[in-house]
Scaffold this motif. Sequence first.
Motif, PDB file in Angstrom:
ATOM      1  N   ILE A  40       0.861  -1.174   0.000  1.00  0.00           N
ATOM      2  CA  ILE A  40       0.000   0.000   0.000  1.00  0.00           C
ATOM      3  C   ILE A  40       0.900   1.228   0.000  1.00  0.00           C
ATOM      4  O   ILE A  40       1.672   1.436   0.940  1.00  0.00           O
ATOM      5  N   ASP A  41       0.817   1.993  -1.074  1.00  0.00           N
ATOM      6  CA  ASP A  41       1.663   3.179  -1.233  1.00  0.00           C
ATOM      7  C   ASP A  41       0.829   4.441  -1.206  1.00  0.00           C
ATOM      8  O   ASP A  41      -0.233   4.512  -1.835  1.00  0.00           O
ATOM      9  N   GLU A  42       1.330   5.443  -0.494  1.00  0.00           N
ATOM     10  CA  GLU A  42       0.830   6.802  -0.635  1.00  0.00           C
ATOM     11  C   GLU A  42       1.777   7.460  -1.629  1.00  0.00           C
ATOM     12  O   GLU A  42       2.990   7.521  -1.387  1.00  0.00           O
ATOM     13  N   GLU A  43       1.247   7.887  -2.762  1.00  0.00           N
ATOM     14  CA  GLU A  43       2.078   8.381  -3.846  1.00  0.00           C
ATOM     15  C   GLU A  43       1.710   9.811  -4.213  1.00  0.00           C
ATOM     16  O   GLU A  43       0.544  10.201  -4.151  1.00  0.00           O
ATOM     17  N   GLU A  44       2.733  10.550  -4.618  1.00  0.00           N
ATOM     18  CA  GLU A  44       2.535  11.847  -5.248  1.00  0.00           C
ATOM     19  C   GLU A  44       3.070  11.723  -6.662  1.00  0.00           C
ATOM     20  O   GLU A  44       4.225  11.327  -6.859  1.00  0.00           O
ATOM     21  N   VAL A  45       2.234  12.050  -7.629  1.00  0.00           N
ATOM     22  CA  VAL A  45       2.609  11.954  -9.041  1.00  0.00           C
ATOM     23  C   VAL A  45       2.622  13.362  -9.619  1.00  0.00           C
ATOM     24  O   VAL A  45       1.654  14.108  -9.478  1.00  0.00           O
ATOM     25  N   THR A  46       3.731  13.686 -10.278  1.00  0.00           N
ATOM     26  CA  THR A  46       3.848  14.987 -10.933  1.00  0.00           C
ATOM     27  C   THR A  46       4.204  14.776 -12.400  1.00  0.00           C
ATOM     28  O   THR A  46       4.669  13.704 -12.791  1.00  0.00           O
ATOM     29  N   GLY A  47       3.957  15.801 -13.188  1.00  0.00           N
ATOM     30  CA  GLY A  47       4.368  15.798 -14.585  1.00  0.00           C
ATOM     31  C   GLY A  47       3.478  15.017 -15.526  1.00  0.00           C
ATOM     32  O   GLY A  47       3.824  14.811 -16.681  1.00  0.00           O
ATOM     33  N   ARG A  48       2.308  14.607 -15.037  1.00  0.00           N
ATOM     34  CA  ARG A  48       1.380  13.913 -15.930  1.00  0.00           C
ATOM     35  C   ARG A  48       0.650  14.974 -16.749  1.00  0.00           C
ATOM     36  O   ARG A  48       0.108  15.928 -16.182  1.00  0.00           O
TER      37      ARG A  48
END
Length: 118
Positions: free
Chosen positions: A82-90
């Motif tokens: 289970i990951d808490e993720e921040e995605v940028t650049g999409r």
Amino acid sequence: MLKENKTQESIIQNQLEAYNQRDLNKFLTFYSSDIKIYNFNEETPFIDGLEDLKTVYSEVFDNSPKLNASIKNRIVFDNKVIDEEEVTGRKEIEYIKVVVIYEVKSNLINKVTFIRKK
């Protein structure tokens, strides 16, 4: 059990690295042929099968040259990571914060569930 959990975690970490490199062929190697990807609380997957995954992520990788996901928190529990993720650049969404539940079976990711902030 600790060794098995390490294996689950390394599978998820390696697919994350392939994602950040936008290496579609490598990225796909971590998923089962019958992969299903869901939004939390929805019964119908928005990605159903490896070809569907390939189509979706080919477009994402091609259109997002600055794509990057970083892990803010990770829990390994049985066959789940289970990951808490921040995605940028999409391209279509510059910043996304999600919780992703990956389920691993036979050393491949066979189910993913996304929980998105409302």
